[in-house]
Design a protein around this motif. Structure first.
Motif, PDB file in Angstrom:
ATOM      1  N   LYS A 165       0.868  -1.181   0.000  1.00  0.00           N
ATOM      2  CA  LYS A 165       0.000   0.000   0.000  1.00  0.00           C
ATOM      3  C   LYS A 165       0.908   1.235   0.000  1.00  0.00           C
ATOM      4  O   LYS A 165       1.572   1.515   1.001  1.00  0.00           O
ATOM      5  CB  LYS A 165      -0.911  -0.017   1.225  1.00  0.00           C
ATOM      6  CG  LYS A 165      -1.931  -1.159   1.225  1.00  0.00           C
ATOM      7  CD  LYS A 165      -2.670  -1.265   2.540  1.00  0.00           C
ATOM      8  CE  LYS A 165      -1.747  -1.775   3.654  1.00  0.00           C
ATOM      9  NZ  LYS A 165      -2.464  -2.049   4.920  1.00  0.00           N
ATOM     10  N   ILE A 166       0.934   1.935  -1.124  1.00  0.00           N
ATOM     11  CA  ILE A 166       1.867   3.035  -1.309  1.00  0.00           C
ATOM     12  C   ILE A 166       1.103   4.348  -1.437  1.00  0.00           C
ATOM     13  O   ILE A 166       0.230   4.505  -2.303  1.00  0.00           O
ATOM     14  CB  ILE A 166       2.747   2.818  -2.553  1.00  0.00           C
ATOM     15  CG1 ILE A 166       3.505   1.490  -2.449  1.00  0.00           C
ATOM     16  CG2 ILE A 166       3.709   3.988  -2.727  1.00  0.00           C
ATOM     17  CD1 ILE A 166       4.495   1.417  -1.305  1.00  0.00           C
ATOM     18  N   ARG A 167       1.459   5.282  -0.597  1.00  0.00           N
ATOM     19  CA  ARG A 167       0.807   6.589  -0.605  1.00  0.00           C
ATOM     20  C   ARG A 167       1.362   7.471  -1.715  1.00  0.00           C
ATOM     21  O   ARG A 167       2.567   7.488  -1.995  1.00  0.00           O
ATOM     22  CB  ARG A 167       1.024   7.275   0.741  1.00  0.00           C
ATOM     23  CG  ARG A 167       0.498   8.713   0.789  1.00  0.00           C
ATOM     24  CD  ARG A 167       1.548   9.757   0.478  1.00  0.00           C
ATOM     25  NE  ARG A 167       0.999  11.115   0.633  1.00  0.00           N
ATOM     26  CZ  ARG A 167       1.676  12.218   0.420  1.00  0.00           C
ATOM     27  NH1 ARG A 167       2.945  12.163   0.032  1.00  0.00           N
ATOM     28  NH2 ARG A 167       1.105  13.403   0.573  1.00  0.00           N
ATOM     29  N   THR A 168       0.446   8.237  -2.335  1.00  0.00           N
ATOM     30  CA  THR A 168       0.826   9.341  -3.206  1.00  0.00           C
ATOM     31  C   THR A 168       0.040  10.568  -2.748  1.00  0.00           C
ATOM     32  O   THR A 168      -0.911  10.452  -1.983  1.00  0.00           O
ATOM     33  CB  THR A 168       0.489   9.090  -4.688  1.00  0.00           C
ATOM     34  OG1 THR A 168      -0.937   9.144  -4.856  1.00  0.00           O
ATOM     35  CG2 THR A 168       1.023   7.754  -5.166  1.00  0.00           C
ATOM     36  N   VAL A 169       0.441  11.731  -3.229  1.00  0.00           N
ATOM     37  CA  VAL A 169      -0.426  12.893  -3.058  1.00  0.00           C
ATOM     38  C   VAL A 169      -1.691  12.625  -3.870  1.00  0.00           C
ATOM     39  O   VAL A 169      -1.682  11.798  -4.773  1.00  0.00           O
ATOM     40  CB  VAL A 169       0.262  14.192  -3.547  1.00  0.00           C
ATOM     41  CG1 VAL A 169       1.418  14.545  -2.657  1.00  0.00           C
ATOM     42  CG2 VAL A 169       0.711  14.051  -4.995  1.00  0.00           C
TER      43      VAL A 169
END
Length: 323
Positions: A165-169
């Motif tokens: 699970k990778i966060r981006t803006v």
């Protein structure tokens, strides 16, 4: 650098209700970063320059640390005239003008110099001009460290990304890019990211290393991978009806102050980036260098995704790569 007025949120209602006097024009600036961050420092340089060259005609009120508005609200608030000025991250403007996604296109810009050259093209001017139809007056650009990959565990290859699970803006183009890498994208504002990493809502995050340091993400991650997904930046926006009503000489003073702040910003960002690896290691982060083979795996994973983008974005990608 001298201290500036910082208006607390508790005073907002009264301030917003008070019109500028005949002797001064008040510029309210809302931004999410803490005072030590490069964006905040650049805004302070702008403030000093503008108040000096205008002999006090302009009075700039600063609202750092999202005291007044969250980053997702700044563009709309500027268009409405709730605030006179903002400098939103590129991705937040893409919600208003999708062609701004060129600046979030992953692994397209490989250096600041390439980005700066692109900003001088007619393509970049056309994108900026489109904002004027939305009550936004673009006056310039400021910059940020490139967005790199922070991980709760080391992420050394595209194989390590799978299922994470990778966060981006908040940005559709970045979320789709993370999907193309085999990960699960999640859009989380920077102000909420620490808790998301701590609680396992995110396994990793793309964010600028200097922003991660100021927000202490190193307390909840182990490593930063030098995968420069895009070169971050901010477009300096003013409420267009307010800006248009100013005398031309006052508009020119704003443009001059924005340009002087950009010169400071560019120098600071370059110096900051040169020493960022050492700073990360000093707080216990592993800094992962990617060799050319690993980088090529990421590029190849993204190629099919580029073909799904708006043809205008594809044309701008080709232009950027030619610079």
């Amino acid at each position: 650098m001298k201290s500036h007025r910082t208006v607390l949120a508790a005073l907002v209602v009264g301030t917003l209700a008070t019109p500028a006097s005949a002797q001064t024009e008040t510029i309210r600036v809302s931004y999410e970063t803490t005072p030590e961050h490069i964006k905040s420092r650049t805004i302070e340089v702008f403030t000093e320059e503008l108040e000096a060259i205008s002999d006090g005609y302009f009075a700039v009120e600063l609202y750092p640390s999202a005291q007044l508005l969250g980053p997702s609200d700044e563009v709309a608030a500027t268009a409405r005239g709730q605030i006179e000025m903002s400098a939103p991250y590129f991705s937040y403007v893409a919600g208003v003008e999708p062609l701004m996604n060129i600046y979030q296109a992953p692994l397209v810009f490989e250096s600041y110099e390439q980005l700066w050259k692109f900003l001088e093209t007619q393509e970049a001017e056309d994108v900026a001009s489109s904002l004027r139809q939305r009550n936004l007056e673009p006056v310039g650009y400021w910059f940020e460290n490139p967005s790199r990959l922070w991980g709760k565990e080391p992420l050394r290859s595209i194989a390590d990304m799978r299922g994470k699970k990778i966060r981006t803006v908040p940005s559709e183009i970045l979320q789709k890019a993370v999907e193309a890498m085999g990960a699960q994208p999640t859009a989380i504002p920077g102000t909420e990211l620490y808790l998301a990493l701590q609680q396992g809502v995110a396994d990793g995050a793309f964010t600028a290393p200097n922003f991660g340091l100021t927000m202490k993400y190193y307390e909840v991650t182990e490593a930063v991978t030098k995968l420069d997904l895009f070169y971050g930046g901010y477009i300096v926006l003013f409420h267009k009806p307010w800006f248009d009503a100013l005398p031309e000489e006052r508009q020119a003073q704003i443009e001059e102050a924005v340009a002087k702040a950009r010169a400071f910003n560019e120098e600071f960002v370059q110096k900051d980036l040169a020493g960022i690896d050492e700073e990360l290691r000093a707080v216990g982060q592993e800094v992962i260098e990617l060799d050319e083979a690993a980088l090529e795996e990421f590029r190849q994973a993204l190629e099919p995704y580029y073909e799904t983008l708006d043809p205008k974005i594809q044309a701008m990608i080709a232009k950027a790569r030619s610079l």
